[in-house]
Write an enzyme that holds these catalytic residues in place. Structure first.
Site, mmCIF file in Angstrom:
data_model
loop_
_atom_site.group_PDB
_atom_site.id
_atom_site.type_symbol
_atom_site.label_atom_id
_atom_site.label_comp_id
_atom_site.label_asym_id
_atom_site.label_seq_id
_atom_site.Cartn_x
_atom_site.Cartn_y
_atom_site.Cartn_z
ATOM 1 N N GLY A 40 -49.577 2.767 26.967
ATOM 2 C CA GLY A 40 -49.356 3.521 25.735
ATOM 3 C C GLY A 40 -50.529 4.413 25.391
ATOM 4 N N HIS A 43 -50.900 10.391 26.686
ATOM 5 C CA HIS A 43 -51.575 11.696 26.651
ATOM 6 C C HIS A 43 -51.066 12.545 27.812
ATOM 7 C CE1 HIS A 43 -53.883 9.988 29.897
ATOM 8 N NE2 HIS A 43 -54.380 9.049 29.109
ATOM 9 N N GLY A 45 -52.096 13.121 30.692
ATOM 10 C CA GLY A 45 -52.108 12.454 32.003
ATOM 11 C C GLY A 45 -50.822 11.668 32.210
ATOM 12 N N HIS A 46 -50.469 10.851 31.204
ATOM 13 C CA HIS A 46 -49.215 10.092 31.300
ATOM 14 C C HIS A 46 -48.008 11.030 31.396
ATOM 15 C CE1 HIS A 46 -51.771 7.195 28.823
ATOM 16 N NE2 HIS A 46 -51.491 6.479 29.898
ATOM 17 N N GLN A 70 -55.447 -8.015 31.998
ATOM 18 C CA GLN A 70 -56.306 -7.123 32.801
ATOM 19 C C GLN A 70 -57.574 -6.724 32.059
ATOM 20 O OE1 GLN A 70 -53.061 -4.095 32.995
ATOM 21 N NE2 GLN A 70 -54.720 -2.616 32.899
ATOM 22 N N GLN A 162 -56.934 1.560 41.639
ATOM 23 C CA GLN A 162 -55.711 0.888 41.196
ATOM 24 C C GLN A 162 -54.525 1.327 42.057
ATOM 25 O OE1 GLN A 162 -54.417 0.152 36.945
ATOM 26 N NE2 GLN A 162 -53.319 2.046 37.308
ATOM 27 N N SER A 194 -58.222 10.335 29.097
ATOM 28 C CA SER A 194 -58.061 8.883 29.062
ATOM 29 C C SER A 194 -57.886 8.445 27.616
ATOM 30 C CB SER A 194 -59.310 8.213 29.647
ATOM 31 O OG SER A 194 -59.383 6.859 29.236
ATOM 32 N N SER A 195 -57.099 7.400 27.425
ATOM 33 C CA SER A 195 -56.923 6.845 26.073
ATOM 34 C C SER A 195 -58.271 6.422 25.504
ATOM 35 C CB SER A 195 -55.989 5.639 26.123
ATOM 36 O OG SER A 195 -54.816 5.953 26.839
HETATM 37 P P1 AMP Z 1 -52.895 3.523 31.471
HETATM 38 O O1 AMP Z 1 -51.997 3.710 30.291
HETATM 39 O O2 AMP Z 1 -54.305 3.927 31.219
HETATM 40 O O3 AMP Z 1 -52.744 2.162 32.126
HETATM 41 O O4 AMP Z 1 -52.385 4.561 32.570
HETATM 42 C C1 AMP Z 1 -51.042 4.580 32.992
HETATM 43 C C2 AMP Z 1 -50.925 5.485 34.186
HETATM 44 O O5 AMP Z 1 -51.341 6.818 33.822
HETATM 45 C C3 AMP Z 1 -51.823 5.062 35.349
HETATM 46 O O6 AMP Z 1 -51.110 5.230 36.567
HETATM 47 C C4 AMP Z 1 -52.987 6.011 35.243
HETATM 48 O O7 AMP Z 1 -53.634 6.256 36.470
HETATM 49 C C5 AMP Z 1 -52.289 7.271 34.757
HETATM 50 N N1 AMP Z 1 -53.249 8.174 34.110
HETATM 51 C C6 AMP Z 1 -54.107 7.887 33.100
HETATM 52 N N2 AMP Z 1 -54.880 8.957 32.808
HETATM 53 C C7 AMP Z 1 -54.503 9.941 33.671
HETATM 54 C C8 AMP Z 1 -54.933 11.296 33.891
HETATM 55 N N3 AMP Z 1 -55.901 11.841 33.162
HETATM 56 N N4 AMP Z 1 -54.311 12.005 34.856
HETATM 57 C C9 AMP Z 1 -53.335 11.461 35.612
HETATM 58 N N5 AMP Z 1 -52.888 10.200 35.452
HETATM 59 C C10 AMP Z 1 -53.465 9.442 34.503
#
Ligand code: AMP
Length: 293
Positions: A40, A43, A45-46, A70, A162, A194-195
């Site tokens: 959640g 942003h 990236g997601h 985690q 990851q 990043s969050s």
């Molecule tokens: P998270 O919510 O941080 O666990 O991320 C969920 C997914 O989004 C994971 O596969 C992350 O690698 C991907 N993700 C997070 N930030 C980015 C970003 N800036 N660019 C591309 N993918 C991202």
């Protein structure tokens, strides 16, 4: 868009989706179910992962779950942002079909006793500084894969290790799912979105851009002929010390893109990965460098 909070609701929605996809595929549409697991605080990236899934699949599932297993004991589980209404609106506007928002009790009911542990590729870099982190990631992702039963799952290159770990798990356990890794989305100044960036104060935020700056420096050195990984690591560390003095370096590593083993002399593609701890947030980033380009 449908929202599911229980595993039964997901299974029911997926069953119906499979039926519809079968019909749609007769008209030439995709019969694939795509899945984007997230914690959640969505942003750009997601959303890039979601948009890719939307382009490639007939049905798109997003999970939003801040997975407690985690996070280490001194990490940010409690304060991790949870703007659920905003996330649901974002999913809706990006054409998601089903959002799965389980509770911790749904995922880890009393008596839960299983851990999925990948060895080897989990041991270096993040694994060294976040003991148990990848056990939590692998266990929850294996569960989510089993619950959703998607054909393709989308992960970000931002969390490079990851993605390698998940691919290893999928291969080792013969999980019937294909893993797609999508490029890192960055802010204008290069900071990987990043969050956790929202934790940074303005001084830290200004310095955080130098993480990518240091990776670009490494890339430039390689393209200019530097093949000695130790020299590259030294230059990256020097750049960070100068431009991000508020940050403490956890690691800077030059590794093989598949095995994640450290490289001494660069002969082929490498990944340069780093983690820097600012007082308010720990940030990671990486870059893949193609030696021949
Ligand atoms: P998270 O919510 O941080 O666990 O991320 C969920 C997914 O989004 C994971 O596969 C992350 O690698 C991907 N993700 C997070 N930030 C980015 C970003 N800036 N660019 C591309 N993918 C991202």
């Amino acid at each position: 868009m449908k929202k599911a909070t229980t595993i039964e609701q997901v299974r029911e929605a997926i069953g119906k989706a499979r039926e519809k996809l079968r019909q749609a595929s007769q008209q030439g549409g995709s019969n694939l179910i795509g899945f984007v697991p997230t914690m959640g605080a969505l942003h750009a990236g997601h959303f890039s992962l979601i948009d890719t899934a939307r382009r490639e699949c007939g049905f798109v599932v997003v999970s939003i779950f801040v997975n407690p297993t985690q996070f280490g004991p001194n990490e940010d589980y409690e304060r991790y942002p949870r703007p659920l209404e905003q996330d649901l609106a974002g999913c809706e506007s990006h054409g998601v079909d089903l959002v799965f928002v389980p509770t911790v009790e749904q995922m880890y009911p009393a008596g839960f006793s299983t851990t999925v542990r990948v060895s080897g590729v989990t041991e270096m870099m993040e694994g060294q500084f976040r003991p148990g982190h990848f056990d939590g990631v692998c266990t929850v992702v294996a569960k989510l894969f089993s619950i959703v039963g998607a054909d393709v799952a989308y992960f970000g290159a931002k969390d490079y290790q990851q993605a390698v770990v998940i691919k290893r798990m999928v291969a080792d356990l013969n999980l019937p799912i294909r893993i797609v890794v999508c490029p890192t989305i960055r802010e204008k100044d290069g900071l990987a979105i990043s969050s956790r960036n929202t934790y940074l104060d303005k001084h830290e935020r200004a310095q955080a851009a130098s993480l990518y700056g240091s990776l670009q420096l490494a890339e430039e050195l390689i393209h200019n002929g530097q093949r000695n990984a130790k020299e590259i690591i030294r230059a990256v560390r020097r750049h960070l010390a100068e431009h991000a003095p508020l940050g403490k370096i956890d690691y800077v590593a030059v590794v093989d893109p598949e095995s994640l083993q450290p490289i001494d002399e660069i002969k082929d593609d490498v990944v340069i990965a780093l983690a820097v701890r600012f007082p308010s947030a720990r940030l990671i980033d990486n870059i893949r460098v193609d030696v021949k380009s």
